[in-house]
Design a protein around this motif. Structure first.
Motif, PDB file in Angstrom:
ATOM      1  N   ARG A 103       1.305  -1.158  -0.156  1.00 57.41           N
ATOM      2  CA  ARG A 103       0.572   0.928  -0.205  1.00 57.41           C
ATOM      3  C   ARG A 103       1.041   1.176  -0.047  1.00 57.41           C
ATOM      4  O   ARG A 103      -0.105   2.574  -0.567  1.00 57.41           O
ATOM      5  N   MET A 107       0.582   5.021  -2.056  1.00 49.93           N
ATOM      6  CA  MET A 107      -0.149   6.285  -1.037  1.00 49.93           C
ATOM      7  C   MET A 107       1.686   7.407  -1.542  1.00 49.93           C
ATOM      8  O   MET A 107       0.722   7.994  -1.985  1.00 49.93           O
ATOM      9  N   ASP A 165       2.371  10.207   5.695  1.00 47.03           N
ATOM     10  CA  ASP A 165       1.401   9.005   5.404  1.00 47.03           C
ATOM     11  C   ASP A 165      -0.783   9.362   5.798  1.00 47.03           C
ATOM     12  O   ASP A 165      -1.345   8.856   5.046  1.00 47.03           O
ATOM     13  N   SER A 169      -3.237   9.478   2.769  1.00 50.24           N
ATOM     14  CA  SER A 169      -4.914   8.294   3.792  1.00 50.24           C
ATOM     15  C   SER A 169      -6.458   9.085   3.658  1.00 50.24           C
ATOM     16  O   SER A 169      -6.891   8.200   3.255  1.00 50.24           O
TER      17      SER A 169
END
Length: 435
Positions: A103, A107, A165, A169
């Protein structure tokens, strides 16, 4: 004068009038072109700025021209460990998360795509000024905070954009483009901070904790938080109690409380108690002023401005003239700090406008401002009112709630009100058509 001379004089006069009319026509045409160019041909980056921000830039232009090369040199030489550390951390985090979950690479790609889209949109809009500018390098940092910042690199020729992050997100594509566009506008307007506090804090924490993990030591448990909040609440209750007592005394003194309007105050307050009543009146006025919004800072400024020259005169045996000069210098310094704070607040409005042009969505820009708000009072206000009600009441709150004279950060409702009013201007509509 002969006929031939009169004819020559008339021809000369006609020639001069013709030249004047042609020059006047050229001036009018140039003026019309200049007036129409921001709306039809191109948009200048300076036209998006807040008027106070633009005026401050024009006022301090010589200082900026002299200091900008020095600031670029200092940032490129002394901040290279910070940039190297975060580049290394971004690559390590991306490799670890890709091996585990797959993931982090997504990102990083989302951040890079949002940055490229925001950059290309702004370069297309401000193509006559920023057409040759390069888009910033993006770095994804692991952190629980929602932060984004930009650092200069290669002596100001390149920039490095760092985002956490958590920010990537939790925000949508439009909201992310708004925040990234704000940081690009900050760098292009030469208002970028040399080093953001959260970046320095993150760097120092990593530098301190990394040797402990290498040698196998675990950091100690964080100490229990002190009872500062509880003590602060007790202090506030004590101040509110005194203020309530002052309000009761003021009502008794004026006879304006319900049921007390028929009191005979001249017989109630005896002549011998007049000096004590005067002292109570002064204390009441002080309590009321302390309780008013912005009253504490105003009284503190007034007390410092009055006490410092007097103390300096007593300590250094200054004359009355020197004491007056010191008071004037302090007053000028206070005005200068206030103007600098107003310029800093106007810069935030300018960055919000550039971020809106990068996102192209007013609702997304408002949501991003609310989600990325760092001030506790702004977060509390947004939670209590909600997004829709905050947008509706933003202008009213801005007109009612006072602005702190020393504050460099505008409140959330002031930012929302300024952006909403600017979005409906002809320049913003023309910019959106260009995009």
């Amino acid at each position: 004068m002969t006929a031939s001379a009169r004819l020559e004089h008339g021809d000369a006069h006609t020639g001069r009038s013709g030249r004047h009319s042609r020059a006047l026509s050229c001036i009018v045409l140039c003026f019309l072109l200049l007036m129409a160019s921001p709306l039809s041909c191109f948009i200048a980056l300076e036209e998006v700025q807040h008027p106070v921000d633009r005026g401050g830039d024009l006022l301090f232009l010589p200082i900026r021209v002299l200091m900008e090369p020095l600031a670029s040199f200092v940032s490129s030489v002394f901040l290279w460990p910070v940039r190297f550390h975060f580049r290394l951390q971004a690559h390590i985090n991306a490799a670890e998360q890709t091996m585990r979950h797959g993931r982090a690479a997504d990102m990083s790609q989302v951040l890079s795509q949002a940055s490229q889209q925001s950059c290309q949109t702004l370069k297309q809009l401000f193509r006559q000024q920023m057409g040759q500018k390069s888009c910033p390098e993006t770095l994804l940092i692991r952190s629980a905070q929602m932060r984004v910042s930009i650092l200069p690199s290669r002596f100001g020729r390149r920039t490095v954009l760092m985002a956490t992050d958590t920010l990537v997100s939790q925000l949508s594509d439009s909201e992310l483009r708004f925040l990234l566009g704000r940081e690009m506008g900050r760098a292009w307007l030469h208002h970028s901070e040399l080093l953001s506090p959260w970046i320095l804090q993150h760097f120092l924490r990593d530098v301190i904790l990394f040797p402990l993990h290498v040698i196998g030591l675990q950091p100690k448990e964080p100490p229990m938080p002190k009872r500062s909040f509880k003590q602060w609440m007790l202090l506030r209750r004590w101040v509110d109690g005194i203020a309530n007592a002052c309000d009761v005394y003021r009502g008794l003194r004026s006879g304006t409380w319900p049921g007390l309007s028929d009191l005979d105050l001249d017989h109630l307050w005896m002549p011998q108690t007049r000096p004590m009543a005067t002292g109570f009146d002064s204390a009441t006025a002080l309590c009321v002023r302390l309780r008013a919004p912005g009253g504490l800072s105003a009284l503190g400024t007034a007390a410092v401005g009055s006490a410092v020259p007097r103390l300096a005169a007593l300590v250094f045996s200054l004359s009355a003239r020197e004491e007056r000069q010191l008071k004037r210098a302090l007053r000028l310094g206070t005005w200068g700090v206030g103007l600098w704070a107003a310029k800093s607040r106007a810069e935030i409005f300018s960055f919000d406008r550039v971020g809106f042009l990068a996102a192209g969505d007013l609702d997304a820009a408002t949501r991003a401002m609310i989600m990325a708000a760092n001030a506790p009072q702004d977060v509390a206000m947004a939670s209590l009112l909600g997004t829709e009600e905050l947008v509706k009441q933003a202008e009213y709150l801005t007109s009612v709630l006072p602005v702190s004279y020393w504050s460099r950060q505008p409140s959330l409702h002031a930012r929302v009100a300024d952006l909403n009013s600017w979005v409906h201007s002809p320049l913003a509509r023309a910019a959106l058509r260009e995009v």
